[in-house]
Design a protein around this motif. Structure first.
Motif, PDB file in Angstrom:
ATOM      1  N   ARG A 139       0.839  -1.200  -0.066  1.00  9.06           N
ATOM      2  CA  ARG A 139       0.018  -0.046   0.050  1.00  9.06           C
ATOM      3  C   ARG A 139       0.774   1.139  -0.007  1.00  9.06           C
ATOM      4  NH1 ARG A 139      -2.332  -4.150   1.586  1.00  9.06           N
ATOM      5  NH2 ARG A 139      -4.444  -4.341   1.535  1.00  9.06           N
ATOM      6  N   GLY A 140       2.175   1.074  -0.293  1.00  6.47           N
ATOM      7  CA  GLY A 140       3.233   2.198  -0.177  1.00  6.47           C
ATOM      8  C   GLY A 140       3.112   2.899   1.028  1.00  6.47           C
ATOM      9  N   LEU A 141       3.229   2.022   2.051  1.00  4.92           N
ATOM     10  CA  LEU A 141       3.097   2.873   3.472  1.00  4.92           C
ATOM     11  C   LEU A 141       4.526   2.305   4.314  1.00  4.92           C
ATOM     12  CD1 LEU A 141      -0.709   2.027   4.649  1.00  4.92           C
ATOM     13  CD2 LEU A 141       0.358   4.295   3.932  1.00  4.92           C
ATOM     14  N   ALA A 142       4.717   2.833   5.305  1.00  7.23           N
ATOM     15  CA  ALA A 142       5.576   2.625   6.342  1.00  7.23           C
ATOM     16  C   ALA A 142       5.375   3.042   7.720  1.00  7.23           C
ATOM     17  CB  ALA A 142       7.115   3.194   5.758  1.00  7.23           C
ATOM     18  N   ASP A 143       5.773   2.244   8.525  1.00  9.72           N
ATOM     19  CA  ASP A 143       5.644   2.240  10.135  1.00  9.72           C
ATOM     20  C   ASP A 143       6.831   3.131  10.392  1.00  9.72           C
ATOM     21  OD1 ASP A 143       7.010   0.348   9.614  1.00  9.72           O
ATOM     22  OD2 ASP A 143       6.479  -0.923  11.310  1.00  9.72           O
ATOM     23  N   ALA A 144       6.773   4.622   9.951  1.00  2.82           N
ATOM     24  CA  ALA A 144       8.087   5.304  10.203  1.00  2.82           C
ATOM     25  C   ALA A 144       8.413   5.590  11.637  1.00  2.82           C
ATOM     26  CB  ALA A 144       7.918   6.602   9.381  1.00  2.82           C
ATOM     27  N   VAL A 145       7.558   5.950  12.559  1.00  2.10           N
ATOM     28  CA  VAL A 145       7.948   6.079  13.980  1.00  2.10           C
ATOM     29  C   VAL A 145       8.334   4.879  14.484  1.00  2.10           C
ATOM     30  CG1 VAL A 145       7.017   6.813  16.119  1.00  2.10           C
ATOM     31  CG2 VAL A 145       6.025   7.990  14.167  1.00  2.10           C
ATOM     32  N   ASP A 146       7.843   3.699  14.310  1.00  2.00           N
ATOM     33  CA  ASP A 146       8.304   2.479  14.868  1.00  2.00           C
ATOM     34  C   ASP A 146       9.714   2.141  14.502  1.00  2.00           C
ATOM     35  OD1 ASP A 146       6.877   0.152  16.352  1.00  2.00           O
ATOM     36  OD2 ASP A 146       8.194  -0.846  14.902  1.00  2.00           O
ATOM     37  N   MET A 147      10.095   2.305  13.052  1.00  2.00           N
ATOM     38  CA  MET A 147      11.274   2.340  12.392  1.00  2.00           C
ATOM     39  C   MET A 147      12.413   3.037  13.250  1.00  2.00           C
ATOM     40  SD  MET A 147      11.178   1.280   8.682  1.00  2.00           S
ATOM     41  CE  MET A 147      12.941   1.054   8.478  1.00  2.00           C
ATOM     42  N   MET A 148      11.821   4.139  13.699  1.00  2.00           N
ATOM     43  CA  MET A 148      12.814   4.978  14.205  1.00  2.00           C
ATOM     44  C   MET A 148      13.155   4.671  15.592  1.00  2.00           C
ATOM     45  SD  MET A 148      12.499   9.053  14.029  1.00  2.00           S
ATOM     46  CE  MET A 148      10.771   9.218  14.711  1.00  2.00           C
ATOM     47  N   ASP A 149      11.946   3.905  16.242  1.00  2.00           N
ATOM     48  CA  ASP A 149      12.391   3.690  17.613  1.00  2.00           C
ATOM     49  C   ASP A 149      13.019   2.508  17.507  1.00  2.00           C
ATOM     50  OD1 ASP A 149      11.303   4.422  20.368  1.00  2.00           O
ATOM     51  OD2 ASP A 149      10.750   2.232  20.021  1.00  2.00           O
ATOM     52  N   GLN A 150      12.913   1.531  16.779  1.00  2.00           N
ATOM     53  CA  GLN A 150      13.342   0.058  16.983  1.00  2.00           C
ATOM     54  C   GLN A 150      14.531  -0.177  15.858  1.00  2.00           C
ATOM     55  OE1 GLN A 150      11.857  -2.383  18.910  1.00  2.00           O
ATOM     56  NE2 GLN A 150      11.164  -0.388  19.709  1.00  2.00           N
ATOM     57  N   CYS A 151      14.885   0.460  15.043  1.00  2.00           N
ATOM     58  CA  CYS A 151      16.003   0.222  14.244  1.00  2.00           C
ATOM     59  C   CYS A 151      17.149   1.172  14.498  1.00  2.00           C
ATOM     60  CB  CYS A 151      15.675   0.524  12.678  1.00  2.00           C
ATOM     61  SG  CYS A 151      14.152  -0.752  12.212  1.00  2.00           S
ATOM     62  N   GLU A 152      18.234   0.631  14.642  1.00  2.00           N
ATOM     63  CA  GLU A 152      19.282   1.290  15.492  1.00  2.00           C
ATOM     64  C   GLU A 152      19.912   2.339  14.396  1.00  2.00           C
ATOM     65  OE1 GLU A 152      23.837   0.802  17.769  1.00  2.00           O
ATOM     66  OE2 GLU A 152      22.571  -0.751  16.773  1.00  2.00           O
ATOM     67  N   GLU A 153      20.000   2.117  13.192  1.00  2.00           N
ATOM     68  CA  GLU A 153      20.420   3.047  12.082  1.00  2.00           C
ATOM     69  C   GLU A 153      19.536   4.344  12.050  1.00  2.00           C
ATOM     70  OE1 GLU A 153      18.460  -0.207   9.590  1.00  2.00           O
ATOM     71  OE2 GLU A 153      19.356  -0.007  11.543  1.00  2.00           O
ATOM     72  N   TRP A 154      18.222   4.076  12.292  1.00  2.00           N
ATOM     73  CA  TRP A 154      17.454   5.148  12.091  1.00  2.00           C
ATOM     74  C   TRP A 154      17.165   6.104  13.449  1.00  2.00           C
ATOM     75  CZ3 TRP A 154      17.195   7.026   7.450  1.00  2.00           C
ATOM     76  CH2 TRP A 154      17.251   6.038   6.473  1.00  2.00           C
ATOM     77  N   ARG A 155      17.306   5.179  14.525  1.00  2.00           N
ATOM     78  CA  ARG A 155      17.203   5.929  15.939  1.00  2.00           C
ATOM     79  C   ARG A 155      18.336   6.839  15.989  1.00  2.00           C
ATOM     80  NH1 ARG A 155      17.735   4.641  21.745  1.00  2.00           N
ATOM     81  NH2 ARG A 155      16.067   5.416  22.667  1.00  2.00           N
ATOM     82  N   ASN A 156      19.703   6.700  15.391  1.00  2.00           N
ATOM     83  CA  ASN A 156      20.896   7.426  15.691  1.00  2.00           C
ATOM     84  C   ASN A 156      20.592   8.744  14.778  1.00  2.00           C
ATOM     85  OD1 ASN A 156      21.948   5.430  17.297  1.00  2.00           O
ATOM     86  ND2 ASN A 156      23.197   4.667  15.577  1.00  2.00           N
ATOM     87  N   LYS A 157      19.868   8.526  13.836  1.00  2.00           N
ATOM     88  CA  LYS A 157      19.322   9.974  13.263  1.00  2.00           C
ATOM     89  C   LYS A 157      18.048  10.799  13.456  1.00  2.00           C
ATOM     90  CE  LYS A 157      21.427   7.697   9.024  1.00  2.00           C
ATOM     91  NZ  LYS A 157      21.146   7.128   7.616  1.00  2.00           N
ATOM     92  N   ALA A 158      17.311  10.139  14.504  1.00  2.00           N
ATOM     93  CA  ALA A 158      16.107  10.598  15.099  1.00  2.00           C
ATOM     94  C   ALA A 158      16.292  12.228  15.264  1.00  2.00           C
ATOM     95  CB  ALA A 158      15.633   9.885  16.317  1.00  2.00           C
TER      96      ALA A 158
END
Length: 494
Positions: A139-158
């Motif tokens: 559906r072209g969606l992404a759980d962006a807040v969850d990825m930022m919280d759970q994926c280290e590479e994105w949490r480091n860029k939060a």
């Protein structure tokens, strides 16, 4: 004589503090379905997890073994393939077995005895090969807040908003795209298909686990300024706790106002879960299956949620993270004849009692005990910190925490908030010695010798291709999301 359940509905929440639902006396949270379930069943007031971390706790629920027995001691380890599991045993005795939601196994689709699974995972490689994230990608969606919280590479860029709000951000998914709705809808479809064959369905919600991003329709039900902080809040983090672990977010920066905002979002997720549980129960009643169905509701572990000025988990095994909600409606119970159970109880007892209700013998190696826990003196839990074990021994009146570095003893009769260490005080010597001896006996004589599965999940070439393709998709979505920081504050501008 108790009736053998024709069907079993096993409901699990993630990181749910026991006193955050109505049956445990919380007057602010709205949980009518769970309130009704408690009225028709048993509410266990002193139920505890075996390990306050997702994967080890869930494997204990599946095997009836403590973590030091099944050998999974963190979120990235599996269990030996030959250990009997709850769905395997039920399947051998005539139940059709399935699961919807978060299993948090390693590998994600480990053979546990489920005939089918619809997975919604949150961390590790599981999120890149599960059914929920395929649904989002289609559906072209992404759980962006969850990825930022759970994926280290994105949490480091939060961005700063994430840290200032302790992960309590506006939802970035449209109504119905969140994991709770996806899990609830798919579970409901399965229940509506139940017929003559006996069914075992595990429905495991990701929430109310952080990040705190419940959909707006549910967040609007709670006003942060009206929130009453839960028992155990202190104006600062006790030095002993802060030195041990400053937190996933910095505990010292947690304010009353921020915690109230988090608590409102936390309650919103709980109420949303309760809504779907209500839908499942209504479906059972409409099909005439409610009385013949055994329904269980619990959580893998709790959350400090302000206790000692802390949030989430991963500090000492204080009650808010090891005490879990547990409601059980047995087959035959449907007339408001609920009762409260005050004895010490844990997920291993639940494993044993469920099999007993189905007239299935315990597997070899499982703890041998009667289903009557009356008179039990102690309950045990453990965790692993930097590769070293820590243990909890809990009675009705005292708690002992042991590690290589320290030993703490709390007298819960006059110190329920676990603040004053009584270990070393001579008047308490008989108590801690008895508790220590009980732990040594438990660990020394109830630890089967089983191999530990390698931490690296085994994937096929096709699995790896799917993981790579899906990781690339979600990383691209996150790159776009992060470039527009205003969308973090207001998702309508994304």
């Amino acid at each position: 004589m108790k009736r053998k359940p024709k069907h079993i509905l096993y409901l699990v929440a993630d990181e749910l503090r026991a006193d955050c639902i109505g049956p445990y006396g919380n007057m602010q949270v709205h949980t009518p379905a769970l309130d009704g379930l408690a009225e028709d069943g048993q509410t266990y007031e002193n139920a505890f997890c075996t390990f306050p971390v997702c994967t080890p706790s869930r494997y204990s629920m599946m095997t009836g073994l403590y973590a030091y027995q099944h050998r999974c001691l963190d979120n990235s380890t599996g269990i030996p393939a030959d250990l009997p599991t709850l769905p395997q045993l039920l399947r051998r005795h005539g139940y059709r077995t399935g699961a919807v939601g978060k299993l948090h196994c390693n590998p994600p689709r480990q053979e546990l005895g489920f005939e089918w699974t619809l997975l919604a995972e949150q961390c590790g490689e599981g999120r890149y090969e599960d059914d929920y994230h395929r649904f989002l990608q289609e559906r072209g969606l992404a759980d962006a807040v969850d990825m930022m919280d759970q994926c280290e590479e994105w949490r480091n860029k939060a961005p700063r908003e994430y840290w200032d709000n302790f992960g309590n951000l506006p939802p970035q998914l449209p109504e119905g795209g969140d994991s709770t709705s996806w899990i609830g809808e798919n579970a409901l479809r399965k229940v509506e298909q139940w017929g003559e064959e006996s069914q075992f369905l595990m429905v495991s919600f990701i929430k109310p686990h952080h990040p705190f991003d419940a959909p707006d329709a549910w967040r609007e039900r709670y006003r942060p300024e009206e929130m009453t902080l839960l028992p155990g809040w202190t104006e600062r983090v006790p030095e002993r706790d802060y030195e041990r672990d400053q937190g996933y977010f910095d505990h010292a920066l947690l304010s009353r106002d921020t915690l109230k905002q988090i608590l409102a979002s936390y309650y919103a997720s709980i109420t949303q879960i309760d809504f779907w549980i209500g839908r499942l129960i209504d479906a059972l009643k409409e099909k005439g299956l409610y009385e013949d169905t055994m329904i269980l509701f619990t959580a893998d572990h709790g959350d400090y949620m302000g206790f000692h000025h802390m949030l989430l988990k991963c500090n000492r095994m204080y009650d808010p993270v090891v005490r879990v909600p547990l409601l059980v409606k047995e087959a035959g119970n449907s007339a408001g004849n609920g009762r409260r159970e005050k004895e010490l109880y844990n997920h291993l007892d639940l494993f044993s009692d469920l099999l007993h209700a189905c007239n299935i013998p315990l597997p070899e190696g499982a703890p041998r005990r009667t289903t009557d826990t009356a008179g039990r003196k102690f309950i045990f839990s453990q965790q692993q910190v930097e590769g070293k074990p820590e243990y909890m021994v809990r009675s009705q009146t005292h708690k002992l925490l042991l590690s290589e570095q320290e030993t703490l003893l709390f007298d819960l009769r006059d110190d329920p908030l676990e603040q004053e260490n009584r270990y070393g005080q001579e008047t308490y010597r008989p108590i801690w010695e008895e508790m220590q001896n009980a732990l040594w006996k438990q660990v020394l004589f109830h630890a089967p010798s089983v191999p530990c599965r390698d931490k690296t999940p085994i994937y096929t070439v096709q699995d790896l291709a799917i993981i790579h393709e899906r990781r690339t998709y979600f990383d691209q979505k996150m790159t776009i999301y992060m470039k527009n920081e205003d969308s973090i504050k207001n998702p309508e501008k994304r």
